[in-house]
Design a protein around this motif. Structure first.
Motif, mmCIF file in Angstrom:
data_model
loop_
_atom_site.group_PDB
_atom_site.id
_atom_site.type_symbol
_atom_site.label_atom_id
_atom_site.label_comp_id
_atom_site.label_asym_id
_atom_site.label_seq_id
_atom_site.Cartn_x
_atom_site.Cartn_y
_atom_site.Cartn_z
ATOM 1 N N ARG A 92 75.010 86.987 1.868
ATOM 2 C CA ARG A 92 74.313 86.659 3.099
ATOM 3 C C ARG A 92 72.848 87.057 3.039
ATOM 4 N N ALA A 93 72.516 88.001 2.166
ATOM 5 C CA ALA A 93 71.136 88.463 2.095
ATOM 6 C C ALA A 93 70.189 87.352 1.684
ATOM 7 N N ALA A 94 70.731 86.346 0.977
ATOM 8 C CA ALA A 94 69.892 85.255 0.497
ATOM 9 C C ALA A 94 69.859 84.098 1.484
ATOM 10 N N GLU A 95 70.342 84.325 2.720
ATOM 11 C CA GLU A 95 70.378 83.274 3.716
ATOM 12 C C GLU A 95 69.673 83.741 4.982
ATOM 13 N N ARG A 96 69.326 82.768 5.823
ATOM 14 C CA ARG A 96 68.778 83.113 7.132
ATOM 15 C C ARG A 96 69.370 82.169 8.176
ATOM 16 N N GLU A 97 69.369 82.615 9.398
ATOM 17 C CA GLU A 97 70.040 81.877 10.468
ATOM 18 C C GLU A 97 69.048 81.032 11.261
ATOM 19 N N ILE A 98 69.461 79.797 11.576
ATOM 20 C CA ILE A 98 68.696 78.952 12.480
ATOM 21 C C ILE A 98 69.649 78.463 13.563
ATOM 22 N N SER A 99 69.115 78.081 14.710
ATOM 23 C CA SER A 99 69.970 77.655 15.816
ATOM 24 C C SER A 99 69.256 76.594 16.638
ATOM 25 N N GLY A 100 70.002 75.966 17.532
ATOM 26 C CA GLY A 100 69.407 74.941 18.369
ATOM 27 C C GLY A 100 70.408 74.375 19.350
ATOM 28 N N THR A 101 70.039 73.246 19.961
ATOM 29 C CA THR A 101 70.892 72.576 20.939
ATOM 30 C C THR A 101 71.084 71.120 20.541
ATOM 31 N N VAL A 102 72.122 70.490 21.087
ATOM 32 C CA VAL A 102 72.390 69.082 20.850
ATOM 33 C C VAL A 102 73.000 68.499 22.121
ATOM 34 N N GLU A 139 79.188 73.397 13.662
ATOM 35 C CA GLU A 139 79.884 72.704 14.743
ATOM 36 C C GLU A 139 79.304 73.197 16.063
ATOM 37 N N ALA A 140 78.870 72.270 16.896
ATOM 38 C CA ALA A 140 78.264 72.659 18.170
ATOM 39 C C ALA A 140 79.344 73.034 19.182
ATOM 40 N N ARG A 141 79.050 74.076 19.942
ATOM 41 C CA ARG A 141 79.956 74.525 21.002
ATOM 42 C C ARG A 141 79.154 74.618 22.302
ATOM 43 N N ALA A 142 79.615 73.885 23.291
ATOM 44 C CA ALA A 142 78.933 73.846 24.592
ATOM 45 C C ALA A 142 77.459 73.472 24.429
#
Length: 469
Positions: free
Chosen positions: A375-385, A416-419
Motif C-alpha cells: 500500500r505504501a506505493a499507492e495513494r487514494e483518490i475519491s469522487g462522486t458519480v 464501486e460507487a456507493r450512494a
C-alpha cells in the motif's frame, strides 16, 4: 630431501592449497517465490488469445490458448489457486471480469517465422538409392502475455517468450530425375520421410521442391504463413506447446539448486586447512564455526564469504547476509573498497532473503496478507458519480469504443460507487491526469471527454461524458 626439492615443495604448497580450496564447493537448495505476486488473489483464468490475434495467426492462437490454459491449470493447482473455466465467463466484458475472477491472463502471438535450408543428397532404403533434396524447416514462434489484476486492471507480470522447432524431410526424385507430382505411388511423393510417415505438408501450393533455386541453398517465406494443415503449422504448434513448460514458476513456489566454491585462505592461517577438510567431509557446521572464528580474528574477506556460504548451506540465509553486510560496513568505515565477489554474493543473499519473506507472507492468512500488501506505493483518490450502483474505472489513456481491446491494458484502478461516492487507490507513479469510465451495465459505458486531475475530488456526471458504443 635435497635443498632444490625442498624449495620447490615450499613454492608449490600454497598453490596446491589454493587449488584444493577452489575445488571444494558447497551446494544448497533455495525455495523461490512465484514470479508473479498473487498475494491476496484466490482465482485465475485465461482470456482466449484469438481475441488479440491477426487473422493469419487465428488457428495457432487458439492452439496457444489451449497450451497456456493447460500450463495455467497446473500452475494454479501447485500455487493453491482456483482456476475459473474460461467458458463460464466467455460473455463477460473484460471490465466486469473482476466480479468472477481475481486475475486473468491475456496475450497474443507476436510473430511466427518460418525458414528452410535445402541440400541435395541421397538416401538408401532397402538397398535402393534415391536422389533428391533434404529440406530442413524451422519455425520460430514469439508470444507475449500478461497477468492482470481484474479489479484494478493492474499488470502483475509481463512475459515474452520465443520457441523454435526444426524438422527435416527428404524429397526424392523419380527415375527420370524430375519432380513428378502426379505419381502418388512413387518415391516422388512430397513428404516422404525415411522411417516416418506422410504428413499434412503434402501440399504443392504450400511447398514445391521443383521451384527451389538450389544456388540459394536457403530461403524464407512469410506470405500466408502458416497455412492450415501445413507442415509449417504443425511445427508452429509444437513450438507453442513449449511455452507452458515453465509456467509453474509464474504462479507457484519453485526451487533452485545453488552451488558456491569456497575461497582459499592464506597458507599462513593455521585453521584454514582444517576448515576446508571439514567442509569437504560434509561437516559444514564445524567448518562454518572455524571460518567464523577466522573472520572475527582477521577480518579476512574470504573467511567471511565462506562463513556466509556455509550459513546458507544450513538454510540460515539471514545470518549469511548479516556476515556479508558486517564485512561491507567494516571495510567502508575504513575507507576500503568492498570486493566485487562480496558485493555480488550479498546481492544474491539479499534476493534469497526477500524471496523467503515473500513466501512467508503469501502463506499467511489472507487478512495478514492484506496488511502486508504494498500500500505504501499507492495513494487514494475519491469522487462522486451521478449513477446509483455504478462502477468507476480510471484509465491512463482514452479508448475508441466499448470493444477497444486496449481498454484493459489502460485501466489503472477501479471502484464501486456507493450512494454516489467512490474511492480507489492508484499507483504512486500513475499520471496526474486520468480518464474515467462510468458504467452500470455491459452496454452502458461513458468516458470523460478529457482527462481529469486526480488531485482533489473527481466529480463525474454522465451528462458531461461521451457514451462508448
Amino acid at each position: 630431501m635435497g635443498a632444490g626439492k625442498t624449495l620447490r615443495f615450499l613454492f608449490l604448497a600454497p598453490i596446491s592449497l589454493a587449488l584444493v580450496a577452489c575445488a571444494t564447493s558447497v551446494s544448497f537448495n533455495v525455495e523461490r517465490p512465484p514470479i508473479v505476486d498473487l498475494r491476496g488473489a484466490t482465482s485465475v483464468t485465461i482470456v482466449p488469445l484469438e481475441q488479440n490475434s491477426v487473422a493469419r495467426f487465428r488457428r495457432i492462437s487458439a492452439h496457444a490458448t489451449g497450451a497456456l490454459e493447460a500450463g495455467l491449470r497446473s500452475a494454479a493447482l501447485r500455487g493453491n489457486i482456483d482456476f475459473v473455466e474460461p467458458e463460464s465467463i466467455a460473455n463477460t466484458p473484460r471490465h466486469e471480469l473482476w466480479r468472477h475472477v481475481d486475475v486473468f491472463l491475456t496475450g497474443r502471438i507476436i510473430d511466427a517465422r518460418p525458414g528452410a535450408t535445402i541440400r541435395e543428397g541421397s538416401q538408401t532404403v532397402a538397398g535402393a538409392t534415391f536422389v533428391g533434396l533434404s529440406v530442413t524447416l524451422s519455425v520460430s514462434v514469439e508470444i507475449e502475455y500478461s497477468y492482470i489484476l481484474a479489479r484494478e486492471g493492474r499488470t502483475l507480470g509481463d512475459f515474452r517468450k520465443v520457441e523454435e522447432v526444426s524438422e527435416t524431410v527428404f524429397f526424392a526424385r523419380n527415375r527420370l530425375g524430375i519432380w513428378d507430382w502426379g505419381n502418388p505411388a512413387g518415391w516422388t511423393r512430397p513428404g516422404f520421410r525415411l522411417g516416418a510417415h506422410f504428413g499434412p505438408w503434402d501440399n504443392r501450393m504450400w511447398f514445391d521442391p521443383s521451384a527451389i533455386d538450389l544456388n540459394r541453398r536457403s530461403f524464407s517465406f512469410t506470405a500466408n504463413f502458416p497455412q492450415s494443415g501445413s507442415w509449417g503449422e504443425s511445427l508452429a504448434m509444437l513450438a507453442i506447446d513449449r511455452f507452458s513448460l515453465d509456467m509453474s514458476r509464474e504462479l507457484a513456489p519453485w526451487t533452485t539448486a545453488e552451488r558456491r566454491s569456497l575461497r582459499a585462505l592464506p597458507a599462513s592461517e593455521p585453521a584454514a586447512r582444517e576448515a576446508m577438510e571439514l567442509a569437504r567431509m560434509g561437516r559444514q557446521d564445524e567448518a562454518r564455526r572455524l571460518y567464523q572464528e577466522i573472520f572475527a580474528r582477521t577480518g579476512n574477506a574470504n573467511a567471511a564469504f565462506n562463513t556466509a556460504v556455509l550459513f546458507a548451506a544450513e538454510g540460515r540465509f539471514a545470518q549469511a547476509l548479516d556476515v556479508l553486510n558486517d564485512l561491507s560496513r567494516a571495510l567502508l568505515a575504513e575507507g576500503r573498497a568492498v570486493p566485487a565477489f562480496i558485493r555480488r554474493e550479498a546481492q544474491r543473499m539479499s534476493a534469497i532473503v526477500a524471496g523467503l519473506e515473500a513466501l512467508e507472507s503469501a502463506r499467511a492468512p489472507p487478512g495478514v496478507q492484506a496488511q502486508g500488501a504494498a500500500r505504501a506505493a499507492e495513494r487514494e483518490i475519491s469522487g462522486t458519480v451521478n449513477i446509483s450502483g455504478a462502477n468507476v474505472y480510471a484509465l491512463s489513456d482514452s479508448v475508441s469504443g466499448a470493444r477497444d481491446t486496449a481498454i484493459w491494458q489502460r485501466i489503472v484502478a477501479s471502484a464501486e460507487a456507493r450512494a454516489g461516492r467512490w474511492t480507489m487507490r492508484i499507483p504512486e507513479g500513475a499520471p496526474s491526469m486520468l480518464w474515467f469510465i462510468v458504467t452500470d451495465g455491459p452496454n452502458n459505458l461513458f468516458i470523460t471527454r478529457a482527462p481529469a486531475s486526480v488531485f482533489g475530488e473527481v466529480v463525474l456526471s454522465t451528462a458531461d461524458m461521451t457514451r462508448l458504443e
